[in-house]
Design an enzyme around this catalytic site. Sequence first.
Site, mmCIF file in Angstrom:
data_model
loop_
_atom_site.group_PDB
_atom_site.id
_atom_site.type_symbol
_atom_site.label_atom_id
_atom_site.label_comp_id
_atom_site.label_asym_id
_atom_site.label_seq_id
_atom_site.Cartn_x
_atom_site.Cartn_y
_atom_site.Cartn_z
ATOM 1 N N MET A 46 0.705 -1.211 -0.296
ATOM 2 C CA MET A 46 -0.110 0.180 0.258
ATOM 3 C C MET A 46 0.268 1.625 -0.301
ATOM 4 O O MET A 46 0.344 2.479 0.641
ATOM 5 C CB MET A 46 -0.992 -0.167 0.707
ATOM 6 C CG MET A 46 -1.963 -0.952 1.012
ATOM 7 S SD MET A 46 -2.684 -1.281 -0.728
ATOM 8 C CE MET A 46 -4.294 -0.489 -0.355
ATOM 9 N N ASN A 95 1.415 -5.767 -10.580
ATOM 10 C CA ASN A 95 1.003 -5.613 -9.082
ATOM 11 C C ASN A 95 -0.420 -5.130 -9.324
ATOM 12 O O ASN A 95 -1.210 -5.883 -10.259
ATOM 13 C CB ASN A 95 0.309 -3.836 -9.311
ATOM 14 C CG ASN A 95 0.024 -3.328 -7.966
ATOM 15 O OD1 ASN A 95 -0.081 -4.204 -7.179
ATOM 16 N ND2 ASN A 95 -1.134 -2.299 -8.491
ATOM 17 N N HIS A 154 -4.223 -4.563 -8.773
ATOM 18 C CA HIS A 154 -5.648 -3.398 -8.569
ATOM 19 C C HIS A 154 -7.315 -3.469 -8.717
ATOM 20 O O HIS A 154 -7.579 -4.315 -9.418
ATOM 21 C CB HIS A 154 -5.339 -1.734 -8.839
ATOM 22 C CG HIS A 154 -5.828 -0.913 -8.603
ATOM 23 N ND1 HIS A 154 -5.600 -0.090 -7.493
ATOM 24 C CD2 HIS A 154 -6.931 0.029 -8.840
ATOM 25 C CE1 HIS A 154 -6.534 1.120 -8.028
ATOM 26 N NE2 HIS A 154 -7.487 1.091 -8.372
ATOM 27 N N SER A 165 -7.632 -5.491 -11.796
ATOM 28 C CA SER A 165 -7.489 -5.498 -12.950
ATOM 29 C C SER A 165 -5.508 -5.745 -12.376
ATOM 30 O O SER A 165 -4.714 -5.701 -11.125
ATOM 31 C CB SER A 165 -6.272 -4.045 -13.446
ATOM 32 O OG SER A 165 -8.130 -3.909 -14.121
ATOM 33 N N ASP A 224 -0.393 3.439 -10.671
ATOM 34 C CA ASP A 224 -1.719 2.414 -11.513
ATOM 35 C C ASP A 224 -1.679 2.802 -12.896
ATOM 36 O O ASP A 224 -2.664 2.741 -13.249
ATOM 37 C CB ASP A 224 -3.078 2.215 -9.995
ATOM 38 C CG ASP A 224 -2.567 2.531 -8.850
ATOM 39 O OD1 ASP A 224 -1.770 1.624 -8.854
ATOM 40 O OD2 ASP A 224 -3.461 2.175 -8.188
HETATM 41 C C1 GAR Z 1 -7.095 -6.614 -2.450
HETATM 42 O O1 GAR Z 1 -8.397 -6.534 -2.137
HETATM 43 C C2 GAR Z 1 -5.657 -5.855 -3.865
HETATM 44 O O2 GAR Z 1 -6.133 -6.090 -4.442
HETATM 45 C C3 GAR Z 1 -5.623 -4.381 -3.111
HETATM 46 O O3 GAR Z 1 -4.812 -4.645 -1.072
HETATM 47 C C4 GAR Z 1 -5.905 -5.961 -1.249
HETATM 48 C C5 GAR Z 1 -4.835 -6.791 -0.798
HETATM 49 O O4 GAR Z 1 -6.134 -7.299 -0.142
HETATM 50 N N1 GAR Z 1 -4.488 -3.199 -3.432
HETATM 51 C C6 GAR Z 1 -4.393 -2.096 -3.477
HETATM 52 O O5 GAR Z 1 -5.728 -1.589 -3.217
HETATM 53 C C7 GAR Z 1 -3.583 -1.711 -4.005
HETATM 54 N N2 GAR Z 1 -3.065 -0.274 -4.873
HETATM 55 P P1 GAR Z 1 -4.628 -9.182 0.413
HETATM 56 O O6 GAR Z 1 -3.922 -8.486 1.024
HETATM 57 O O7 GAR Z 1 -6.113 -9.609 1.082
HETATM 58 O O8 GAR Z 1 -4.218 -9.419 -1.057
#
Ligand code: GAR
Length: 224
Positions: free
Chosen positions: A96, A113, A115, A142, A151
């Site tokens: 993040m 990545n 997103h 994506s 992004d």
């Molecule tokens: C996921 O939904 C991912 O797409 C998002 O954080 C979450 C992580 O979940 N990523 C972002 O928003 C990046 N900008 P996880 O730790 O359970 O994989």
Amino acid sequence: MSNPGPRMPVVALVSGRGSNLRAIAERARGGDPAIDIRAVVSDREDAGAIEWARSVSLNAATLSPKSFPDRDRYDAALAALVAGFEPRLVILAGFMRILGPNFVDRFAGQTLNIHPSLLPRHRGLHTHRRVLEAGERKHGASVHFVTRELDGGPVVIQARVPVRDDDDEASLAARVLKQEHRIYPQAVGWFASGRLRFADGAAWLDDKRLDSPVVIDPESDDAA
Ligand code: GAR
């Protein structure tokens, strides 16, 4: 069936619970994607993903931004830490922090990545809330190559999900996350097998330039 061939060295960057990392690792145990997760690196000591990595005896490391005077120096230290594991691919799995050029350029063309939106719509944070507020009927996730633009790198694969009348942020996020767990291992597998690469600022799959991403629309199968 496990794949007897060489496995691509991968480092994962995480900040949270790590469900995408686990989805990829579980598939990798079966040989596809053919990867060797050399390390899981987090900016947060309390990330669930780090706890999980330790529990399955993966290398786990944390590097807190608090120990650095500015972002450039943090990024340089993070890049050096990651490079020490000699990855061919870096996967951001719920990482993040915004990565600056010190990191992005070092791993150009070899960082993916995930997103939670249909890029280029809704870059940045709070994507589910923004989709609901805008009254949109389609949402999704994506996988893209990471470039200097947040992004904004070329998108490889997207999964679409419907937005339902009774959705709230949590229900919509859960529907999207289920698809994330499907498309991220897929994209990592393509990269690890050499089918997916980055060249001339674009993503290429099977030697064809992806001017638009591969799209999965699971409304017809198991997204309900
Ligand atoms: C996921 O939904 C991912 O797409 C998002 O954080 C979450 C992580 O979940 N990523 C972002 O928003 C990046 N900008 P996880 O730790 O359970 O994989």
